[in-house]
Design a protein around this motif. Sequence first.
Motif, PDB file in Angstrom:
ATOM      1  N   GLU A  69      55.135  70.444  12.536  1.00  0.00           N
ATOM      2  CA  GLU A  69      54.499  69.475  12.198  1.00  0.00           C
ATOM      3  C   GLU A  69      52.879  69.263  12.333  1.00  0.00           C
ATOM      4  OE1 GLU A  69      55.446  66.623  11.098  1.00  0.00           O
ATOM      5  OE2 GLU A  69      57.003  67.342  11.621  1.00  0.00           O
ATOM      6  N   ILE A  70      52.350  70.269  13.574  1.00  0.00           N
ATOM      7  CA  ILE A  70      50.931  70.824  13.307  1.00  0.00           C
ATOM      8  C   ILE A  70      50.541  71.208  11.825  1.00  0.00           C
ATOM      9  CG2 ILE A  70      49.352  72.907  14.242  1.00  0.00           C
ATOM     10  CD1 ILE A  70      50.146  71.921  16.802  1.00  0.00           C
ATOM     11  N   ALA A  71      51.281  72.765  12.074  1.00  0.00           N
ATOM     12  CA  ALA A  71      51.267  73.075  10.517  1.00  0.00           C
ATOM     13  C   ALA A  71      50.931  72.359   9.321  1.00  0.00           C
ATOM     14  CB  ALA A  71      52.504  73.569  10.274  1.00  0.00           C
ATOM     15  N   ARG A  72      52.107  71.519   8.630  1.00  0.00           N
ATOM     16  CA  ARG A  72      52.122  70.343   8.207  1.00  0.00           C
ATOM     17  C   ARG A  72      50.860  69.247   8.223  1.00  0.00           C
ATOM     18  NH1 ARG A  72      58.157  67.466   7.407  1.00  0.00           N
ATOM     19  NH2 ARG A  72      59.006  69.587   7.016  1.00  0.00           N
ATOM     20  N   TRP A  73      50.001  68.654   9.212  1.00  0.00           N
ATOM     21  CA  TRP A  73      48.952  68.575   9.123  1.00  0.00           C
ATOM     22  C   TRP A  73      48.263  68.965   8.913  1.00  0.00           C
ATOM     23  CZ3 TRP A  73      44.801  67.863  11.944  1.00  0.00           C
ATOM     24  CH2 TRP A  73      43.542  66.555  11.869  1.00  0.00           C
ATOM     25  N   ALA A  74      47.997  70.140   9.491  1.00  0.00           N
ATOM     26  CA  ALA A  74      46.594  70.659   9.442  1.00  0.00           C
ATOM     27  C   ALA A  74      46.529  71.542   7.992  1.00  0.00           C
ATOM     28  CB  ALA A  74      46.470  72.113   9.654  1.00  0.00           C
ATOM     29  N   ALA A  75      47.601  71.290   6.867  1.00  0.00           N
ATOM     30  CA  ALA A  75      47.677  71.165   5.784  1.00  0.00           C
ATOM     31  C   ALA A  75      47.121  70.228   5.274  1.00  0.00           C
ATOM     32  CB  ALA A  75      48.949  71.808   5.019  1.00  0.00           C
ATOM     33  N   ASN A  76      47.355  69.096   5.142  1.00  0.00           N
ATOM     34  CA  ASN A  76      47.249  67.456   4.647  1.00  0.00           C
ATOM     35  C   ASN A  76      45.953  67.111   5.676  1.00  0.00           C
ATOM     36  OD1 ASN A  76      49.286  66.984   3.217  1.00  0.00           O
ATOM     37  ND2 ASN A  76      50.597  67.179   4.405  1.00  0.00           N
ATOM     38  N   HIS A  77      44.963  67.387   6.580  1.00  0.00           N
ATOM     39  CA  HIS A  77      43.832  67.688   6.444  1.00  0.00           C
ATOM     40  C   HIS A  77      42.471  68.454   7.229  1.00  0.00           C
ATOM     41  CE1 HIS A  77      47.073  64.101   7.819  1.00  0.00           C
ATOM     42  NE2 HIS A  77      46.265  63.781   7.395  1.00  0.00           N
ATOM     43  N   VAL A  78      43.612  69.391   7.291  1.00  0.00           N
ATOM     44  CA  VAL A  78      42.047  70.616   7.491  1.00  0.00           C
ATOM     45  C   VAL A  78      41.771  71.283   6.359  1.00  0.00           C
ATOM     46  CG1 VAL A  78      41.466  72.667   9.102  1.00  0.00           C
ATOM     47  CG2 VAL A  78      42.940  70.798  10.637  1.00  0.00           C
ATOM     48  N   GLU A 109      39.295  76.509   6.668  1.00  0.00           N
ATOM     49  CA  GLU A 109      38.030  75.881   8.388  1.00  0.00           C
ATOM     50  C   GLU A 109      39.949  76.256   9.538  1.00  0.00           C
ATOM     51  OE1 GLU A 109      36.427  72.207   9.635  1.00  0.00           O
ATOM     52  OE2 GLU A 109      35.002  72.236   7.992  1.00  0.00           O
ATOM     53  N   ARG A 110      40.919  76.407   8.657  1.00  0.00           N
ATOM     54  CA  ARG A 110      42.158  76.632   9.085  1.00  0.00           C
ATOM     55  C   ARG A 110      42.196  78.074  10.536  1.00  0.00           C
ATOM     56  NH1 ARG A 110      45.579  75.028   4.627  1.00  0.00           N
ATOM     57  NH2 ARG A 110      45.034  73.319   3.630  1.00  0.00           N
ATOM     58  N   ALA A 111      41.720  79.203   9.314  1.00  0.00           N
ATOM     59  CA  ALA A 111      41.709  79.937  10.123  1.00  0.00           C
ATOM     60  C   ALA A 111      40.894  80.403  12.233  1.00  0.00           C
ATOM     61  CB  ALA A 111      41.529  81.678   9.336  1.00  0.00           C
ATOM     62  N   SER A 112      39.697  79.051  12.255  1.00  0.00           N
ATOM     63  CA  SER A 112      39.526  79.191  12.942  1.00  0.00           C
ATOM     64  C   SER A 112      39.949  78.109  14.388  1.00  0.00           C
ATOM     65  CB  SER A 112      37.589  78.783  13.048  1.00  0.00           C
ATOM     66  OG  SER A 112      38.067  77.266  11.911  1.00  0.00           O
ATOM     67  N   CYS A 113      41.172  77.551  13.697  1.00  0.00           N
ATOM     68  CA  CYS A 113      41.498  76.782  15.058  1.00  0.00           C
ATOM     69  C   CYS A 113      42.797  77.705  15.836  1.00  0.00           C
ATOM     70  CB  CYS A 113      42.128  76.103  13.888  1.00  0.00           C
ATOM     71  SG  CYS A 113      40.958  74.169  13.012  1.00  0.00           S
ATOM     72  N   THR A 114      42.951  77.039  16.507  1.00  0.00           N
ATOM     73  CA  THR A 114      43.763  77.731  17.655  1.00  0.00           C
ATOM     74  C   THR A 114      45.763  76.379  17.719  1.00  0.00           C
ATOM     75  OG1 THR A 114      41.868  78.883  19.289  1.00  0.00           O
ATOM     76  CG2 THR A 114      44.094  78.651  19.768  1.00  0.00           C
ATOM     77  N   VAL A 115      45.861  76.933  17.600  1.00  0.00           N
ATOM     78  CA  VAL A 115      47.769  76.266  18.143  1.00  0.00           C
ATOM     79  C   VAL A 115      48.010  76.695  19.114  1.00  0.00           C
ATOM     80  CG1 VAL A 115      49.667  75.888  17.541  1.00  0.00           C
ATOM     81  CG2 VAL A 115      48.131  76.437  15.856  1.00  0.00           C
ATOM     82  N   TYR A 116      47.513  75.707  20.637  1.00  0.00           N
ATOM     83  CA  TYR A 116      48.145  75.930  21.704  1.00  0.00           C
ATOM     84  C   TYR A 116      50.426  75.537  22.523  1.00  0.00           C
ATOM     85  CZ  TYR A 116      43.634  76.934  23.059  1.00  0.00           C
ATOM     86  OH  TYR A 116      42.365  77.387  22.892  1.00  0.00           O
TER      87      TYR A 116
END
Length: 162
Positions: free
Chosen positions: A59-68, A72-79
């Motif tokens: 869900e994070i990947a889907r959300w990021a694809a639509n909102h980030v 900028e995505r490569a500078s985000c961190t997933v915990y």
Amino acid sequence: MIDEQDKKHLARCVALAKQALASGDEPFGSILVSANGQVLFEDHNHVAGGDHTQHPEFEIARWAANHVPASERASCTVYTSGEHCPMCSAAHGWVGLGRIVYASSSAQYSQWMREWGVPPSRVRPLAIGDVVDGIEVDGPVPEFAEQVRALHQENVKNRTQA
């Protein structure tokens, strides 16, 4: 290197995993954090309804694809409370997200399930780096892995008593 900020975010992931367990789901929780430390999105597992693709990391990947923005995505961190499964690792890679920090590894999870007599999953527990090339990954983090282990043990106990 795991720092205090990482620990703060992992603690939130464990809290989300507890929330999932309390709602009758498998205990996994994850958050997406921007380069400046802002929590952008958080979720927990929603597989209890029968759709086993409802993982928070997916869900994070889907959300990021639509909102980030892609830039900028490569500078985000997933915990996340547990290392990504192959499906979630692939989604993370396709979307172009950055660093992943997890509390407990797929190898630990598989070992726990064996110890508790749970049959192995049909999906092989591949490490993130076996699915996505060139990604920065940190984990497991022992102080959180033990908390996650306890949640999964409770989940297995709940399922065997049902």
